[in-house]
Every structure is written in structure tokens, then in C-alpha cells.
Scaffold this motif. Structure first.
Motif, PDB file in Angstrom:
ATOM      1  N   ILE A  24       0.839  -1.197   0.000  1.00  0.00           N
ATOM      2  CA  ILE A  24       0.000   0.000   0.000  1.00  0.00           C
ATOM      3  C   ILE A  24       0.877   1.251   0.000  1.00  0.00           C
ATOM      4  CG2 ILE A  24      -1.633   1.350   1.385  1.00  0.00           C
ATOM      5  CD1 ILE A  24      -2.837  -1.422   2.245  1.00  0.00           C
ATOM      6  N   ARG A  25       1.930   1.254   0.812  1.00  0.00           N
ATOM      7  CA  ARG A  25       2.847   2.410   0.835  1.00  0.00           C
ATOM      8  C   ARG A  25       3.467   2.635  -0.539  1.00  0.00           C
ATOM      9  NH1 ARG A  25       4.180   0.315   5.682  1.00  0.00           N
ATOM     10  NH2 ARG A  25       6.070  -0.687   4.895  1.00  0.00           N
ATOM     11  N   GLN A  26       3.971   1.564  -1.168  1.00  0.00           N
ATOM     12  CA  GLN A  26       4.617   1.731  -2.471  1.00  0.00           C
ATOM     13  C   GLN A  26       3.616   2.181  -3.529  1.00  0.00           C
ATOM     14  OE1 GLN A  26       6.028  -1.688  -4.774  1.00  0.00           O
ATOM     15  NE2 GLN A  26       7.923  -0.557  -5.179  1.00  0.00           N
ATOM     16  N   LEU A  27       2.456   1.568  -3.553  1.00  0.00           N
ATOM     17  CA  LEU A  27       1.468   1.914  -4.569  1.00  0.00           C
ATOM     18  C   LEU A  27       0.966   3.345  -4.413  1.00  0.00           C
ATOM     19  CD1 LEU A  27      -0.488  -1.455  -4.705  1.00  0.00           C
ATOM     20  CD2 LEU A  27       0.989  -0.510  -6.486  1.00  0.00           C
ATOM     21  N   THR A  28       0.834   3.827  -3.187  1.00  0.00           N
ATOM     22  CA  THR A  28       0.353   5.198  -2.988  1.00  0.00           C
ATOM     23  C   THR A  28       1.476   6.223  -3.126  1.00  0.00           C
ATOM     24  OG1 THR A  28       0.532   4.975  -0.575  1.00  0.00           O
ATOM     25  CG2 THR A  28      -1.623   4.544  -1.563  1.00  0.00           C
ATOM     26  N   THR A  34      -4.390   6.274  -4.753  1.00  0.00           N
ATOM     27  CA  THR A  34      -4.970   6.923  -3.589  1.00  0.00           C
ATOM     28  C   THR A  34      -5.676   5.860  -2.758  1.00  0.00           C
ATOM     29  OG1 THR A  34      -5.315   8.964  -4.829  1.00  0.00           O
ATOM     30  CG2 THR A  34      -6.599   8.688  -2.810  1.00  0.00           C
ATOM     31  N   GLU A  35      -5.394   5.869  -1.469  1.00  0.00           N
ATOM     32  CA  GLU A  35      -6.024   4.909  -0.565  1.00  0.00           C
ATOM     33  C   GLU A  35      -7.481   5.280  -0.382  1.00  0.00           C
ATOM     34  OE1 GLU A  35      -5.536   4.264   4.082  1.00  0.00           O
ATOM     35  OE2 GLU A  35      -3.671   3.823   2.996  1.00  0.00           O
ATOM     36  N   LEU A  36      -8.382   4.370  -0.743  1.00  0.00           N
ATOM     37  CA  LEU A  36      -9.814   4.585  -0.550  1.00  0.00           C
ATOM     38  C   LEU A  36     -10.254   3.986   0.781  1.00  0.00           C
ATOM     39  CD1 LEU A  36     -12.497   5.602  -1.721  1.00  0.00           C
ATOM     40  CD2 LEU A  36     -12.757   3.380  -2.816  1.00  0.00           C
ATOM     41  N   SER A  37      -9.828   2.744   1.040  1.00  0.00           N
ATOM     42  CA  SER A  37     -10.169   2.108   2.312  1.00  0.00           C
ATOM     43  C   SER A  37      -9.173   0.999   2.611  1.00  0.00           C
ATOM     44  CB  SER A  37     -11.593   1.543   2.280  1.00  0.00           C
ATOM     45  OG  SER A  37     -11.703   0.549   1.280  1.00  0.00           O
ATOM     46  N   VAL A  38      -8.945   0.792   3.906  1.00  0.00           N
ATOM     47  CA  VAL A  38      -8.100  -0.304   4.382  1.00  0.00           C
ATOM     48  C   VAL A  38      -8.776  -0.875   5.622  1.00  0.00           C
ATOM     49  CG1 VAL A  38      -5.847  -0.986   5.296  1.00  0.00           C
ATOM     50  CG2 VAL A  38      -5.973   0.770   3.517  1.00  0.00           C
ATOM     51  N   GLU A  40      -8.285  -3.700   8.556  1.00  0.00           N
ATOM     52  CA  GLU A  40      -7.290  -4.553   9.199  1.00  0.00           C
ATOM     53  C   GLU A  40      -7.951  -5.410  10.272  1.00  0.00           C
ATOM     54  OE1 GLU A  40      -3.996  -2.318  10.733  1.00  0.00           O
ATOM     55  OE2 GLU A  40      -3.640  -1.298   8.827  1.00  0.00           O
ATOM     56  N   GLY A  41      -7.387  -6.595  10.474  1.00  0.00           N
ATOM     57  CA  GLY A  41      -7.815  -7.437  11.578  1.00  0.00           C
ATOM     58  C   GLY A  41      -7.215  -6.919  12.875  1.00  0.00           C
ATOM     59  N   GLU A  42      -7.615  -7.502  13.971  1.00  0.00           N
ATOM     60  CA  GLU A  42      -7.101  -7.096  15.274  1.00  0.00           C
ATOM     61  C   GLU A  42      -5.588  -7.242  15.371  1.00  0.00           C
ATOM     62  OE1 GLU A  42      -9.188  -8.966  18.481  1.00  0.00           O
ATOM     63  OE2 GLU A  42     -11.145  -8.360  17.699  1.00  0.00           O
ATOM     64  N   ASP A  43      -5.037  -8.172  14.587  1.00  0.00           N
ATOM     65  CA  ASP A  43      -3.589  -8.401  14.597  1.00  0.00           C
ATOM     66  C   ASP A  43      -2.837  -7.485  13.631  1.00  0.00           C
ATOM     67  OD1 ASP A  43      -4.552  -9.479  12.248  1.00  0.00           O
ATOM     68  OD2 ASP A  43      -3.697 -11.483  12.562  1.00  0.00           O
ATOM     69  N   GLY A  44      -3.553  -6.556  12.985  1.00  0.00           N
ATOM     70  CA  GLY A  44      -2.920  -5.618  12.064  1.00  0.00           C
ATOM     71  C   GLY A  44      -2.775  -6.123  10.641  1.00  0.00           C
ATOM     72  N   VAL A  45      -3.218  -7.334  10.364  1.00  0.00           N
ATOM     73  CA  VAL A  45      -3.153  -7.894   9.017  1.00  0.00           C
ATOM     74  C   VAL A  45      -4.182  -7.185   8.139  1.00  0.00           C
ATOM     75  CG1 VAL A  45      -3.608  -9.984   7.653  1.00  0.00           C
ATOM     76  CG2 VAL A  45      -2.305 -10.132   9.762  1.00  0.00           C
ATOM     77  N   VAL A  46      -3.773  -6.823   6.929  1.00  0.00           N
ATOM     78  CA  VAL A  46      -4.697  -6.167   6.000  1.00  0.00           C
ATOM     79  C   VAL A  46      -5.658  -7.214   5.445  1.00  0.00           C
ATOM     80  CG1 VAL A  46      -4.928  -4.867   3.851  1.00  0.00           C
ATOM     81  CG2 VAL A  46      -3.020  -4.379   5.405  1.00  0.00           C
ATOM     82  N   LEU A  47      -6.921  -7.095   5.828  1.00  0.00           N
ATOM     83  CA  LEU A  47      -7.946  -8.014   5.351  1.00  0.00           C
ATOM     84  C   LEU A  47      -8.415  -7.635   3.955  1.00  0.00           C
ATOM     85  CD1 LEU A  47     -10.072  -8.193   8.631  1.00  0.00           C
ATOM     86  CD2 LEU A  47      -8.301  -9.806   7.841  1.00  0.00           C
ATOM     87  N   HIS A  48      -8.553  -6.328   3.728  1.00  0.00           N
ATOM     88  CA  HIS A  48      -9.054  -5.831   2.436  1.00  0.00           C
ATOM     89  C   HIS A  48      -8.669  -4.362   2.316  1.00  0.00           C
ATOM     90  CE1 HIS A  48     -11.835  -5.432  -0.975  1.00  0.00           C
ATOM     91  NE2 HIS A  48     -12.163  -4.261  -0.459  1.00  0.00           N
ATOM     92  N   ALA A  49      -8.200  -3.982   1.152  1.00  0.00           N
ATOM     93  CA  ALA A  49      -7.900  -2.576   0.878  1.00  0.00           C
ATOM     94  C   ALA A  49      -8.339  -2.257  -0.541  1.00  0.00           C
ATOM     95  CB  ALA A  49      -6.402  -2.303   1.044  1.00  0.00           C
ATOM     96  N   GLU A  50      -8.687  -1.003  -0.750  1.00  0.00           N
ATOM     97  CA  GLU A  50      -9.063  -0.515  -2.074  1.00  0.00           C
ATOM     98  C   GLU A  50      -8.243   0.724  -2.363  1.00  0.00           C
ATOM     99  OE1 GLU A  50     -13.272   0.112  -1.670  1.00  0.00           O
ATOM    100  OE2 GLU A  50     -13.622  -2.007  -1.243  1.00  0.00           O
ATOM    101  N   LEU A  51      -7.537   0.699  -3.490  1.00  0.00           N
ATOM    102  CA  LEU A  51      -6.712   1.826  -3.918  1.00  0.00           C
ATOM    103  C   LEU A  51      -7.211   2.288  -5.273  1.00  0.00           C
ATOM    104  CD1 LEU A  51      -3.166   0.426  -3.031  1.00  0.00           C
ATOM    105  CD2 LEU A  51      -4.735   1.702  -1.566  1.00  0.00           C
ATOM    106  N   VAL A  52      -7.313   3.600  -5.434  1.00  0.00           N
ATOM    107  CA  VAL A  52      -7.896   4.191  -6.632  1.00  0.00           C
ATOM    108  C   VAL A  52      -6.810   4.830  -7.487  1.00  0.00           C
ATOM    109  CG1 VAL A  52      -9.496   5.979  -7.451  1.00  0.00           C
ATOM    110  CG2 VAL A  52     -10.041   4.638  -5.416  1.00  0.00           C
ATOM    111  N   ALA A  57      -9.819   1.031  -9.869  1.00  0.00           N
ATOM    112  CA  ALA A  57      -9.296   0.695  -8.554  1.00  0.00           C
ATOM    113  C   ALA A  57      -8.762  -0.728  -8.547  1.00  0.00           C
ATOM    114  CB  ALA A  57     -10.383   0.840  -7.499  1.00  0.00           C
ATOM    115  N   VAL A  58      -7.908  -1.003  -7.571  1.00  0.00           N
ATOM    116  CA  VAL A  58      -7.455  -2.361  -7.296  1.00  0.00           C
ATOM    117  C   VAL A  58      -7.847  -2.683  -5.858  1.00  0.00           C
ATOM    118  CG1 VAL A  58      -5.539  -2.322  -8.928  1.00  0.00           C
ATOM    119  CG2 VAL A  58      -5.144  -1.658  -6.562  1.00  0.00           C
ATOM    120  N   MET A  59      -8.076  -3.948  -5.618  1.00  0.00           N
ATOM    121  CA  MET A  59      -8.327  -4.434  -4.272  1.00  0.00           C
ATOM    122  C   MET A  59      -7.147  -5.318  -3.894  1.00  0.00           C
ATOM    123  SD  MET A  59     -12.410  -5.215  -4.253  1.00  0.00           S
ATOM    124  CE  MET A  59     -12.626  -5.923  -5.876  1.00  0.00           C
ATOM    125  N   LEU A  60      -6.754  -5.250  -2.625  1.00  0.00           N
ATOM    126  CA  LEU A  60      -5.649  -6.099  -2.192  1.00  0.00           C
ATOM    127  C   LEU A  60      -5.809  -6.475  -0.734  1.00  0.00           C
ATOM    128  CD1 LEU A  60      -3.233  -4.406  -0.421  1.00  0.00           C
ATOM    129  CD2 LEU A  60      -3.182  -3.219  -2.592  1.00  0.00           C
TER     130      LEU A  60
END
Length: 137
Positions: A24-28, A34-38, A40-52, A57-60
Motif C-alpha cells: 500500500i505504501r509503495q502503490l500510494t 490513492t487509498e480509498l479504504s483499508v 485490518e484485523g485485530e492483529d494488524g493484518v490487511v484483510l481488504h484494501a481498495e486503492l484508486v 481501482a485495485v483491491m488487495l
């Protein structure tokens, strides 16, 4: 037809990363998304993100978090995506300034586009260019 109302895209590449936060850092920062939404789980793992980027957009998300998509993608190789940008040379300079691996510098193509190609931190190939096909539905 899906995707034709309100100018919403109907296709979204979906990628999984071992280090989704670094992706996400590299792509933005380096590749102009542009980060639309991220989410994260309680452990900080990215469950779903959307970048525009433009009107697409891409989802990751993070690899190894379980679920059907994660299981289906296990062992898959890198993917490639083409992104339309207005100023290829300025976009390329930004990527270079951030240390992105460039596979092809800005090049004029026979079909009228100006493109460059880059590889992200986990091997996915991103081509940025001026060619935007007209989709007629």
C-alpha cells in the motif's frame, strides 16, 4: 449491464501480498494510487484494501490470512495490470524517485500509447500508459 451506471468500473484486479502494508505504501507513495479504504484485523493484518487510480481501482489484502480467495491464490505467481495515466513521464519520475524497479522506461508504442513498466516489491508488473480503449456497450 453491470458497471455502466454512474461511471463505476466493473472490473477490479485483486492481489494478495505477503506484506500488504508495504505494498500500500509503495502503490500510494511511488505509483500514485490513492487509498480509498483499508480494513485490518485485530492483529494488524490487511484483510481488504481498495486503492484508486483515475476512475479505476485495485483491491488487495494479505496472504496467509485464510479464506477461499487466499487458498485459491496460494502459489500463484505475480500478476500484471495496465493503468491509464495522463502524464507518463511525470508518473515515471515519481516512481524512479521512490526507487521502484523500472522494467521499461517511457516508450512510444506503435498503437499510439506512451507507456512505462515497473515491478512492485512482490513481483507484480504494473504498466502505466496513455492508451485508454473506448469501451462500447
Amino acid at each position: 449491464m453491470a458497471g455502466t451506471d454512474n461511471g463505476r468500473p466493473s472490473i477490479f484486479p485483486a492481489l494478495l501480498y505477503a506484506d500488504a502494508k508495504a505494498a500500500i505504501r509503495q502503490l500510494t507513495e511511488a505509483l500514485g494510487f490513492t487509498e480509498l479504504s483499508v480494513y485490518e484485523g485485530e492483529d494488524g493484518v490487511v484483510l481488504h484494501a481498495e486503492l484508486v487510480q483515475g476512475n479505476g481501482a485495485v483491491m488487495l489484502g494479505s496472504k496467509g490470512r485464510g479464506g477461499i480467495f487466499d487458498t485459491a491464490m496460494k502459489g500463484s505467481g505475480p500478476t500484471g495490470a495496465y493503468i491509464v495515466v495522463d502524464d507518463v513521464d511525470a508518473h515515471h519520475r515519481q516512481a524512479v524517485d521512490h526507487g521502484v524497479e523500472i522494467l521499461m522506461p517511457p516508450t512510444d508504442q506503435e498503437h499510439g500509447s506512451r507507456d512505462y513498466m515497473a515491478r512492485d516489491l512482490e513481483g507484480n508488473i504494473w504498466t502505466f500508459g496513455t492508451y485508454a480503449p473506448q469501451i462500447r456497450v
